[in-house]
Design a protein around this motif. Structure first.
Motif, mmCIF file in Angstrom:
data_model
loop_
_atom_site.group_PDB
_atom_site.id
_atom_site.type_symbol
_atom_site.label_atom_id
_atom_site.label_comp_id
_atom_site.label_asym_id
_atom_site.label_seq_id
_atom_site.Cartn_x
_atom_site.Cartn_y
_atom_site.Cartn_z
ATOM 1 N N LEU A 1 -93.258 51.032 -12.360
ATOM 2 C CA LEU A 1 -93.182 49.555 -12.860
ATOM 3 C C LEU A 1 -93.060 49.846 -14.133
ATOM 4 C CD1 LEU A 1 -93.037 46.473 -12.425
ATOM 5 C CD2 LEU A 1 -95.485 46.724 -12.561
ATOM 6 N N ALA A 2 -93.858 50.457 -14.705
ATOM 7 C CA ALA A 2 -94.097 50.497 -16.278
ATOM 8 C C ALA A 2 -92.908 51.277 -16.987
ATOM 9 C CB ALA A 2 -95.338 51.422 -16.718
ATOM 10 N N VAL A 3 -92.224 52.136 -16.153
ATOM 11 C CA VAL A 3 -90.992 52.783 -16.910
ATOM 12 C C VAL A 3 -90.035 51.759 -16.635
ATOM 13 C CG1 VAL A 3 -89.106 54.550 -16.129
ATOM 14 C CG2 VAL A 3 -91.727 55.353 -16.214
ATOM 15 N N GLY A 4 -89.863 50.929 -15.594
ATOM 16 C CA GLY A 4 -88.722 50.114 -15.394
ATOM 17 C C GLY A 4 -88.887 49.155 -16.360
ATOM 18 N N MET A 5 -90.008 48.457 -16.659
ATOM 19 C CA MET A 5 -90.281 47.437 -17.655
ATOM 20 C C MET A 5 -89.819 48.001 -19.266
ATOM 21 S SD MET A 5 -93.694 45.738 -16.349
ATOM 22 C CE MET A 5 -94.038 44.422 -17.791
ATOM 23 N N THR A 6 -90.208 49.093 -19.441
ATOM 24 C CA THR A 6 -89.941 49.847 -20.555
ATOM 25 C C THR A 6 -88.476 49.878 -20.812
ATOM 26 O OG1 THR A 6 -91.976 50.836 -20.492
ATOM 27 C CG2 THR A 6 -90.489 51.704 -22.154
ATOM 28 N N ALA A 7 -87.761 50.452 -19.861
ATOM 29 C CA ALA A 7 -86.283 50.578 -19.932
ATOM 30 C C ALA A 7 -85.432 49.155 -19.981
ATOM 31 C CB ALA A 7 -85.701 51.072 -18.643
ATOM 32 N N THR A 8 -85.936 48.187 -19.305
ATOM 33 C CA THR A 8 -85.426 46.835 -19.433
ATOM 34 C C THR A 8 -85.696 46.232 -21.021
ATOM 35 O OG1 THR A 8 -85.915 46.451 -16.983
ATOM 36 C CG2 THR A 8 -85.380 44.577 -18.349
ATOM 37 N N ALA A 9 -86.893 46.450 -21.324
ATOM 38 C CA ALA A 9 -87.111 45.863 -22.655
ATOM 39 C C ALA A 9 -86.279 46.509 -23.725
ATOM 40 C CB ALA A 9 -88.731 46.039 -23.079
ATOM 41 N N THR A 10 -86.065 48.079 -23.497
ATOM 42 C CA THR A 10 -85.206 48.443 -24.722
ATOM 43 C C THR A 10 -83.829 48.473 -24.591
ATOM 44 O OG1 THR A 10 -85.582 50.632 -23.454
ATOM 45 C CG2 THR A 10 -87.541 50.116 -25.054
#
Length: 124
Positions: free
Chosen positions: A80-89
């Motif tokens: 989830l954290a990786v997905g959120m980081t990818a979405t935010a960047t």
């Protein structure tokens, strides 16, 4: 007689519920489960801090939450954290919707006869 442990679904519901809505017996059982399983304790803390962060609209806190999640051995939350980081960047798309310019030409009658012929033949 030995009491049966709560089902995974029950524990999930407790974790995802607001703490103040749980009955006293539910709070005690959840506390017991969290005491016996450090992973569930960490998961509960992260889920609840995530809920507070978004219900109180604390937009500046996600980086700290993501960092805290990465510190624990919780593979599902890491995903989830990786997905959120990818979405935010990720940079925003050029248009609001990928096919928007083509559709606007079609709808305003500027599509041309070739496109209209295809649409009639394809039944669109």
């Amino acid at each position: 007689m030995i009491a049966r442990p709560p089902s995974p679904r029950t524990v999930s519901n407790w974790i995802l519920s607001r703490p103040e809505t749980l009955t006293e017996p539910e709070q005690l059982e959840l506390k017991t489960v969290r005491t016996h399983c450090p992973e569930l304790d960490a998961l509960t803390q992260h889920v609840r801090s995530f809920a507070v962060m978004f219900t109180q609209r604390q937009g500046g806190h996600p980086p700290a939450w993501l960092y805290a999640v990465r510190q624990d051995d919780l593979p599902s939350l890491h995903t989830l954290a990786v997905g959120m980081t990818a979405t935010a960047t990720r940079s925003p798309p050029d248009s609001p919707c990928p096919g928007a310019p083509a559709r606007s030409r079609q709808m305003s009658g500027r599509a041309g006869s070739a496109l209209l012929r295809k649409r009639v033949l394809l039944g669109q």
